[in-house]
Each structure stands twice: as structure tokens, then as C-alpha cells.
Write a protein that holds these residues in place. Structure first.
Motif, mmCIF file in Angstrom:
data_model
loop_
_atom_site.group_PDB
_atom_site.id
_atom_site.type_symbol
_atom_site.label_atom_id
_atom_site.label_comp_id
_atom_site.label_asym_id
_atom_site.label_seq_id
_atom_site.Cartn_x
_atom_site.Cartn_y
_atom_site.Cartn_z
ATOM 1 N N THR A 113 0.830 -1.208 0.000
ATOM 2 C CA THR A 113 0.000 0.000 0.000
ATOM 3 C C THR A 113 0.864 1.257 0.000
ATOM 4 O O THR A 113 0.558 2.229 -0.700
ATOM 5 C CB THR A 113 -0.932 0.000 1.227
ATOM 6 N N ALA A 114 1.943 1.235 0.777
ATOM 7 C CA ALA A 114 2.849 2.389 0.814
ATOM 8 C C ALA A 114 3.453 2.640 -0.558
ATOM 9 O O ALA A 114 3.604 3.801 -0.989
ATOM 10 C CB ALA A 114 3.945 2.163 1.849
ATOM 11 N N LEU A 115 3.795 1.561 -1.290
ATOM 12 C CA LEU A 115 4.346 1.705 -2.636
ATOM 13 C C LEU A 115 3.302 2.291 -3.583
ATOM 14 O O LEU A 115 3.615 3.157 -4.418
ATOM 15 C CB LEU A 115 4.820 0.347 -3.150
ATOM 16 N N ALA A 116 2.061 1.849 -3.449
ATOM 17 C CA ALA A 116 0.986 2.402 -4.279
ATOM 18 C C ALA A 116 0.780 3.887 -3.971
ATOM 19 O O ALA A 116 0.581 4.704 -4.886
ATOM 20 C CB ALA A 116 -0.305 1.625 -4.050
ATOM 21 N N ILE A 117 0.822 4.244 -2.686
ATOM 22 C CA ILE A 117 0.686 5.652 -2.294
ATOM 23 C C ILE A 117 1.820 6.479 -2.902
ATOM 24 O O ILE A 117 1.606 7.602 -3.377
ATOM 25 C CB ILE A 117 0.681 5.774 -0.755
ATOM 26 N N LYS A 118 3.021 5.924 -2.878
ATOM 27 C CA LYS A 118 4.170 6.608 -3.476
ATOM 28 C C LYS A 118 3.913 6.920 -4.942
ATOM 29 O O LYS A 118 4.134 8.050 -5.402
ATOM 30 C CB LYS A 118 5.412 5.727 -3.329
ATOM 31 N N MET A 119 3.443 5.938 -5.696
ATOM 32 C CA MET A 119 3.213 6.136 -7.122
ATOM 33 C C MET A 119 2.070 7.119 -7.372
ATOM 34 O O MET A 119 2.140 7.951 -8.281
ATOM 35 C CB MET A 119 2.922 4.788 -7.797
ATOM 36 N N VAL A 120 1.015 7.037 -6.568
ATOM 37 C CA VAL A 120 -0.099 7.980 -6.714
ATOM 38 C C VAL A 120 0.377 9.409 -6.451
ATOM 39 O O VAL A 120 0.012 10.347 -7.176
ATOM 40 C CB VAL A 120 -1.252 7.606 -5.764
ATOM 41 N N ALA A 121 1.211 9.581 -5.440
ATOM 42 C CA ALA A 121 1.761 10.911 -5.145
ATOM 43 C C ALA A 121 2.608 11.407 -6.307
ATOM 44 O O ALA A 121 2.512 12.574 -6.716
ATOM 45 C CB ALA A 121 2.588 10.863 -3.860
ATOM 46 N N TYR A 122 3.431 10.520 -6.854
ATOM 47 C CA TYR A 122 4.286 10.914 -7.977
ATOM 48 C C TYR A 122 3.457 11.364 -9.177
ATOM 49 O O TYR A 122 3.761 12.374 -9.819
ATOM 50 C CB TYR A 122 5.184 9.748 -8.385
ATOM 51 N N VAL A 123 2.414 10.581 -9.493
ATOM 52 C CA VAL A 123 1.628 10.873 -10.691
ATOM 53 C C VAL A 123 0.775 12.134 -10.513
ATOM 54 O O VAL A 123 0.638 12.939 -11.439
ATOM 55 C CB VAL A 123 0.738 9.659 -11.043
ATOM 56 N N SER A 124 0.212 12.323 -9.320
ATOM 57 C CA SER A 124 -0.737 13.422 -9.111
ATOM 58 C C SER A 124 -0.071 14.732 -8.710
ATOM 59 O O SER A 124 -0.525 15.813 -9.106
ATOM 60 C CB SER A 124 -1.761 13.027 -8.049
ATOM 61 N N VAL A 125 0.998 14.659 -7.931
ATOM 62 C CA VAL A 125 1.595 15.880 -7.380
ATOM 63 C C VAL A 125 2.602 16.513 -8.326
ATOM 64 O O VAL A 125 2.712 17.747 -8.391
ATOM 65 C CB VAL A 125 2.256 15.580 -6.008
ATOM 66 N N ALA A 126 3.343 15.708 -9.083
ATOM 67 C CA ALA A 126 4.438 16.247 -9.904
ATOM 68 C C ALA A 126 3.999 17.363 -10.859
ATOM 69 O O ALA A 126 4.658 18.407 -10.935
ATOM 70 C CB ALA A 126 5.123 15.115 -10.669
ATOM 71 N N PRO A 127 2.898 17.205 -11.628
ATOM 72 C CA PRO A 127 2.520 18.305 -12.543
ATOM 73 C C PRO A 127 2.167 19.594 -11.804
ATOM 74 O O PRO A 127 2.499 20.691 -12.267
ATOM 75 C CB PRO A 127 1.296 17.738 -13.276
ATOM 76 N N ILE A 128 1.508 19.479 -10.652
ATOM 77 C CA ILE A 128 1.153 20.672 -9.881
ATOM 78 C C ILE A 128 2.415 21.339 -9.347
ATOM 79 O O ILE A 128 2.576 22.564 -9.401
ATOM 80 C CB ILE A 128 0.211 20.298 -8.727
ATOM 81 N N ALA A 129 3.329 20.520 -8.831
ATOM 82 C CA ALA A 129 4.583 21.061 -8.321
ATOM 83 C C ALA A 129 5.383 21.717 -9.440
ATOM 84 O O ALA A 129 6.028 22.759 -9.231
ATOM 85 C CB ALA A 129 5.403 19.947 -7.679
ATOM 86 N N GLY A 130 5.353 21.114 -10.635
ATOM 87 C CA GLY A 130 6.060 21.707 -11.768
ATOM 88 C C GLY A 130 5.539 23.086 -12.120
ATOM 89 O O GLY A 130 6.298 23.967 -12.542
ATOM 90 N N ALA A 131 4.230 23.300 -11.915
ATOM 91 C CA ALA A 131 3.642 24.618 -12.194
ATOM 92 C C ALA A 131 4.226 25.673 -11.257
ATOM 93 O O ALA A 131 4.550 26.790 -11.681
ATOM 94 C CB ALA A 131 2.128 24.545 -12.030
ATOM 95 N N PHE A 132 4.372 25.343 -9.994
ATOM 96 C CA PHE A 132 4.928 26.304 -9.040
ATOM 97 C C PHE A 132 6.438 26.466 -9.219
ATOM 98 O O PHE A 132 6.984 27.531 -8.937
ATOM 99 C CB PHE A 132 4.596 25.870 -7.610
#
Length: 438
Positions: free
Chosen positions: A49-68
Motif C-alpha cells: 500500500t505504501a508503494l501504491a501511495i508513493k506512485m499515486v503521489a508521484y503521478v498526481s503531485v508532480a505536474p502541480i509542483a512543476g507549475a509552481f
């Protein structure tokens, strides 16, 4: 290859990467022990589950972080993200419930999803010569592979004299050391010449990525890379210990063989890419992955597994390491954070598919059949890459601007048709259709 370390700014950034990687490696070992301490026999489910959470964070957060990352100064941003990661590592030894692990892992990996693409986008602005940047990509690949070998060994040595909770202290030191090294240098922070809304900045990298043929090809190759990588990461322990009956040490040696192949390819790449184009090199690496996965269907001994894993490591590095060169070629400096963030998110989306596929199929249909399914997936990805990434892929393209007035500064008085290094940007929203080889 090491001569790029003469550049003080890059040297400090590379050392920051290495120190943070070792700290992350220690945290990975400690997290597994923490999960067992909290959940006992259910530790595998917790880690999955922790690995799945890691991947979900990577996929969802990276584009938003790239904007900032486009509008914030890079040095303070990177330092702040390192400090957030250090703060999470401080909290991890004190958790007592599984849900607390999940929350902290999401925060930690969200910070990493913001840190890594911003860090990667900074390197081509520091090392502006393509030859130097290629060496930096190879050094980065070496750092990742060495970390996978050194961190478990270091963790084992430390566990002989201390509790696993103290390993998180090494993680904190790693992130704080990374922050200190970033603070010690001045970093370029190219800014866009136009104001953009948050939605535009968030989707900018994805639009550039999906509108650029070579990057669509890169996405297909990322699927091939993740198919082979997932088979190695998920099922090495099953092959070595369940199928062949060897001990944990043999599992570590098999993973080291994979890392060794990757390191050999990384060391050879700077010279290889001087003579062979990125496309040919990466497709050759992906083809090695396809063949290796097919051979996996008939491997029936540990002795044969080691050279196979070494070959897969070679293909893995050949297909993946030059990707930074493609991203650099395909963007303006101010767009690089969002484009690197898009690559980070999309490539990890591929892993989000292949990780569970490797595990679930291995348990349901057996490992030989799983090798075959992932080989087919990788082969389809390679065929798609060859179709959508043109073999003729020049930097300069002749194109027209029917939407611009003749006196527009971009045309420079040369008429609507002109030729220059072409990337998707504010003046070029679509890739030109080539005619008569132009």
C-alpha cells in the motif's frame, strides 16, 4: 565523465543527490522493519500500500509542483522540500498506527515528486553543453545504481549496533546535507516572459510532452522500461528463493547483477551518444529488454538468471538514461520544470501499471507466463515508439506561421516560412507536418 564535477555548482548538486539517495535508501530498509514491527505478518500488505501511495503521489503531485517550480526561485524551493522530507523522517520512528505510516509516506513522496523534477530541470541550465549534460545523466544513473547496492549494506552494518529506528536519523542527515549543499550554490531560475494561470502552468508540461513526437516515443519506451524493471524488482526474490531455493544473499547478488549491467551502460553512454543518435540507442536498449523478458520464460537456474539480469540492466540504462537529453531538446529553459514534471508523472504512471501486473500475474499464472506477458507489453511499446518517433528527427524544422502578422518579432522580417530549432512554446502549439523531407 568525472570532469563535469569541476563545475562547482554541479558538483554540489550531484553530492546533494548522492547524500539524499543514501538517506532515502536507509529509510526504505527502516520502513520495511517498521511495517513488520507494527503489522507483523501483514507487513507485506502495508508496504504494498505504501508503494501504491508513493506512485499515486508521484503521478498526481508532480505536474502541480512543476507549475509552481516555474515561478518560484529554485534554490529556496529545493531547500524547503528537503526540509519537509527531513521533518517527515523525524516523525516516522514515533508512529504506532498503520494509517500514520500512510499519511507520512504520502507527504514524503509528495515532497519528492516536487523535488526530483525541479532538480532534474536545473541540471541542463547549469551544464549548458550537451556533452557535459550527457555525462551528468550518466553520473546520475550511476548514483541511483550504486545507492541500491550501498544503502542495504550500510543499513545492515548499522543494524548490527543500533535499533532500526535510528536508521531514520541517517535519512534526516541525508536530507539536511542535501539542503546545505543546495544552499551553498547559486542556481539559475529561468522565468517565463508571459504571465500564466495556475491551470496553464499545471498542464503546460503535459501539453508540450504530448505534442512532441519524440516525447510520445519516450512515453512508449518508458512503458517497456517499467515492464522489465517491475519484473526484476517485484519477482527477483520469488525466483531466487522460491523457485531456485537460494538464500537472501543470492537475492541481493541477483539485484546487484541488474545494477551492474545498468552501471556499465551508464559509463559507456557518453561515448556511445557521440556517435549514435538517441533514438537508435534507446530503441536498442528497449529491444534488449524485450529479448531479455522472452528469455526469462525459459530460464530455469540461478546461474542463467545472473547474466540475464545483467543484460536487462544494460537495456534498462540504455533505454532510460538519455531521456533527459530529449526533454532538454524539446523545451525552452523556462518550461523545463513543468516538462520534467510531466515526464516524472507519466513514467511513474507506467510503473503504476506494471508493478501490480508483475506481482499479480506472477502469483496467478506463474513466472514464465508473466515473463511472456510483460515481454509482449514491452514489444508493443517498442513498436509504437518506432511508429510515433520519426527516424528523421532534426532539431531545426522548416515551418510557417499563418497566425502571425508579418511584422511580428518572431518572424524577424523573414516571411511566414522560416527554420529554427523547434520546440512547443507560445509561438508553436503544434508540431509541423514535414513535406518533401523539409
Amino acid at each position: 565523465m568525472l570532469d563535469v564535477l569541476k563545475n562547482r555548482t554541479y558538483r554540489h548538486l550531484f553530492l546533494a543527490q548522492v547524500i539524499a539517495l543514501v538517506g532515502t535508501g536507509l529509510a526504505t530498509v527502516a520502513l520495511g522493519l517498521l511495517a513488520y514491527d507494527i503489522a507483523g505478518a501483514e507487513a507485506g500488505a502495508v508496504l504494498g500500500t505504501a508503494l501504491a501511495i508513493k506512485m499515486v503521489a508521484y503521478v498526481s503531485v508532480a505536474p502541480i509542483a512543476g507549475a509552481f517550480a516555474e515561478v518560484l526561485p529554485r534554490r529556496p524551493l529545493l531547500v524547503a522540500l528537503d526540509l519537509i522530507r527531513a521533518a517527515v523522517a523525524i516523525c516516522l520512528p514515533f508512529v504506532t498506527e498503520v494509517w500514520q505510516v500512510y499519511v507520512l509516506i504520502f507527504v514524503l513522496q509528495s515532497a519528492s515528486a516536487a523535488f526530483t523534477p525541479t532538480f532534474q530541470a536545473t541540471i541542463p541550465d547549469v551544464l549548458t553543453a550537451e556533452k557535459d549534460y550527457t555525462k551528468a545523466l550518466s553520473l546520475s544513473r550511476l548514483a541511483y545504481d550504486l545507492e541500491s547496492v550501498i544503502s542495504p549494506m550500510l543499513a545492515a552494518a548499522l543494524l548490527a549496533v543500533m535499533s532500526f529506528h535510528n536508521l531514520f536519523a541517517g535519512t534526516v542527515v541525508g536530507f539536511l546535507g542535501s539542503a546545505a549543499l543546495v544552499v551553498s550554490v547559486l542556481l539559475p531560475s529561468p522565468k517565463s516572459s508571459e504571465r500564466r494561470g495556475i491551470y496553464d502552468r499545471t498542464t503546460r508540461g503535459l501539453k508540450i510532452y504530448l505534442a512532441t513526437p519524440r516525447l510520445r516515443g519516450l512515453l512508449a519506451l518508458s512503458l517497456a522500461v517499467s515492464a522489465a524493471g517491475s519484473m526484476v524488482i517485484v519477482n527477483t526474490v520469488v525466483l531466487v528463493q522460491s523457485e531456485f531455493g537460494f538464500a537472501q544473499r543470492a537475492t541481493a547478488l541477483a539485484l546487484a547483477a541488474f545494477g551492474g549491467g545498468s552501471m556499465v551502460a551508464a559509463m559507456l553512454l557518453p561515448r556511445v551518444l557521440e556517435d549514435i543518435a538517441d533514438r537508435k540507442t534507446m530503441l536498442a536498449g528497449a529491444l534488449v529488454l524485450v529479448i531479455g523478458l522472452l528469455l526469462g520464460t525459459i530460464v530455469q537456474s540461478y546461474t542463467l538468471l545472473l547474466p540475464l539480469w545483467f543484460a536487462l540492466g544494460l537495456g534498462y540504462s540504455l533505454a532510460q538514461t538519455p531521456s533527459g537529453r530529449l526533454l532538454r531538446r524539446s523545451s525552452q529553459p523556462e518550461d523545463r520544470p513543468s516538462l520534467f514534471a510531466a515526464q516524472f508523472a507519466l513514467s511513474h504512471a507506467c510503473w503504476l501499471i506494471t508493478y501490480p501486473a508483475a506481482g499479480w500475474l506472477g502469483a496467478r499464472i506463474g513466472l514464465p507466463a508473466t515473463f511472456g506477458v510483460l515481454a509482449l507489453l514491452a514489444a508493443v511499446a517498442v513498436v509504437v515508439a518506432t511508429r510515433i518517433w520519426p527516424s528523421q528527427d532534426p532539431n531545426k524544422l522548416r515551418h510557417s506561421h499563418e497566425d502571425l502578422e508579418l511584422d511580428h518579432p518572431h518572424l524577424q522580417g523573414g516571411g511566414r516560412w522560416h527554420s529554427h530549432v523547434f520546440v512547443i512554446d507560445k509561438h508553436h502549439s503544434q508540431w509541423p507536418v514535414l513535406h518533401d523531407g523539409r
